[in-house]
Design an enzyme around this catalytic site. Structure first.
Site, PDB file in Angstrom:
ATOM      1  N   TYR A  96       0.819  -1.217   0.000  1.00 45.30           N
ATOM      2  CA  TYR A  96       0.000   0.000   0.000  1.00 45.30           C
ATOM      3  C   TYR A  96       0.851   1.263   0.000  1.00 45.30           C
ATOM      4  CZ  TYR A  96      -4.283  -2.640   0.547  1.00 45.30           C
ATOM      5  OH  TYR A  96      -5.342  -3.478   0.324  1.00 45.30           O
ATOM      6  N   GLU A 138      -7.981  -7.095   5.462  1.00 41.73           N
ATOM      7  CA  GLU A 138      -7.202  -8.183   4.871  1.00 41.73           C
ATOM      8  C   GLU A 138      -6.438  -8.957   5.938  1.00 41.73           C
ATOM      9  OE1 GLU A 138      -5.055  -6.080   1.807  1.00 41.73           O
ATOM     10  OE2 GLU A 138      -6.964  -5.503   0.868  1.00 41.73           O
TER      11      GLU A 138
END
Length: 405
Positions: free
Chosen positions: A96, A138
């Site tokens: 990310y 996640e």
């Protein structure tokens, strides 16, 4: 990083730009990121990069986030869908940071805005707020995988135990773990990601495929359509072409663990499974499971271009013939002289659900749709017109992005 009210105003002010130029921005972003971080080419589907589908899907997601920046939880169903796909690709928290850096620089470079401008700071705060939500969601999914008997996190080697031709365009692959250890019980409707080396690109490539077998068997099965480059102007799929042309029995491929939220909501209810083409693959998994565990009716409605394109036909007919709770309706868009109505198919031409009798579409049943996006949008509309509540209709997209209502 907490978004301030002023930063929210700045993010919302970009909505008109995103509507007009969002795809150009995200296309630039992907090219920038993959150029700077070529190792990510083995994570992202380069077929979707080639077609522009990935850029379009991201543009839609960024626009939706900007439009709902005051209450991002409105997007919770989309977040859940994306997080399942991210876990299936083994995307991890550090990824990310790479995405965020390239996205912010892309906004700056495409819109000619200095990196120290308040708008970039606003989008930085907005992005990392969303990233934190994704990472937390996640993390839970990875923990569930790690705790599940027979499951795993990341990539695991599987051997092609069998390769079976199902129609003139679909072939099934039966995978068994190379390490000989257990595999997990999955939920009917879930998928795995398969990763193979694509010689044309010189790299490995991932692709998600619904499981077409029943949980509890000692193998995982996918049924893959060959993507014809001459059909409807489509490019051939890198992974599907490799599977069909290169991968054979005894070869080894990489899989991530079964995952996905397109699953049966209430197996003990009446369930109506509606599919088109290769969209029948998760429906076959659902059908096999329901026929083994439920005493309620299962309505299996499927449309195909014709008998030669109809995959898993004998398997489905066998289930229906041995279980009187299963009702089968097959539609062929084109019929041949050897097709027998009532045996091979029931109707031909365009499938319209409103042409079916009312007992096929009970108001209190749960409905599942899988097939091309346009098919699912059309069938959802027909079901609603028939009086089916929208919250009873569940859709699966086996391409990039979700299914617009």
């Amino acid at each position: 990083m907490m978004l301030t009210e002023q930063q929210k105003v700045l993010v919302k002010a970009t909505v008109p730009i995103l509507r007009e130029s969002g795809v150009a921005l995200t296309d630039y972003f992907y090219k920038r990121m993959l150029n700077n971080n070529p190792e990510l080419k083995e994570t992202f589907n380069m077929g979707h990069q080639r077609s522009g589908a990935q850029a379009s899907a991201l543009a839609g997601a960024v626009l939706a986030y900007a439009e709902n920046i005051d209450d991002p939880m409105v997007l919770a169903p989309v977040v859940e869908l994306i997080c399942n796909k991210h876990v299936s690709l083994n995307i991890q928290a550090p990824d990310y940071n790479i995405v965020g850096e390239n996205l912010l620089y892309s906004i700056s470079e495409v819109l000619s805005i200095p990196m120290d401008a308040p708008l970039i700071d606003a989008w930085k705060a907005a992005y990392f707020q969303l990233a934190d939500l994704f990472i937390a969601t996640e993390k839970k999914l990875y923990e569930e995988q790690a705790a599940k008997v027979g499951s795993w996190v990341g990539w695991r080697n599987f051997v092609v135990d069998k390769k079976v031709r199902e129609s003139n365009e679909v072939t099934s692959y039966y995978f068994v773990p190379e390490d000989g250890k257990a595999i997990p019980l999955f939920k009917p409707g879930q998928y795995v990601t398969v990763r193979v080396y694509v010689s044309e690109l010189g790299i490995k490539q991932p692709r998600q495929y619904s499981l077409s077998n029943m949980p509890g068997e000692d193998f995982l099965r996918i049924s893959v359509k060959r993507e014809d480059p001459h059909q409807e102007g489509q490019n051939p799929g890198y992974v599907s072409s490799t599977l069909h042309n290169i991968i054979n029995e005894k070869d080894v491929v990489e899989l991530t663990a079964p995952i996905g939220n397109f699953v049966l909501v209430n197996p003990s209810n009446v369930n109506v499974l509606i599919s088109a083409g290769v969209g029948l693959t998760p429906m076959v998994s659902m059908l096999k499971s329901l026929s083994n565990q439920s005493s309620k009716a299962v309505h299996f409605i499927h449309t195909s271009r014709g008998s030669t394109a109809h995959a898993l036909r004998d398997e489905v007919k066998g289930i229906a013939s041995s279980n009187d709770t299963v009702k089968l309706h097959i539609n062929y868009r084109n019929i041949s002289s050897t097709d027998v109505q009532g045996e091979d198919y029931h109707t031909h031409g365009h499938l319209n659900l409103n042409d079916l009798s009312a007992d096929w579409l009970p108001a209190d049943a749960d409905y599942y749709l899988c097939g091309p996006i346009a098919f699912m949008q059309e069938k959802r509309k027909e079901l609603v017109e028939f009086g089916i509540s929208n919250d009873r209709i569940h859709s699966e997209a086996f391409s990039t992005g979700g299914v617009p209502a």
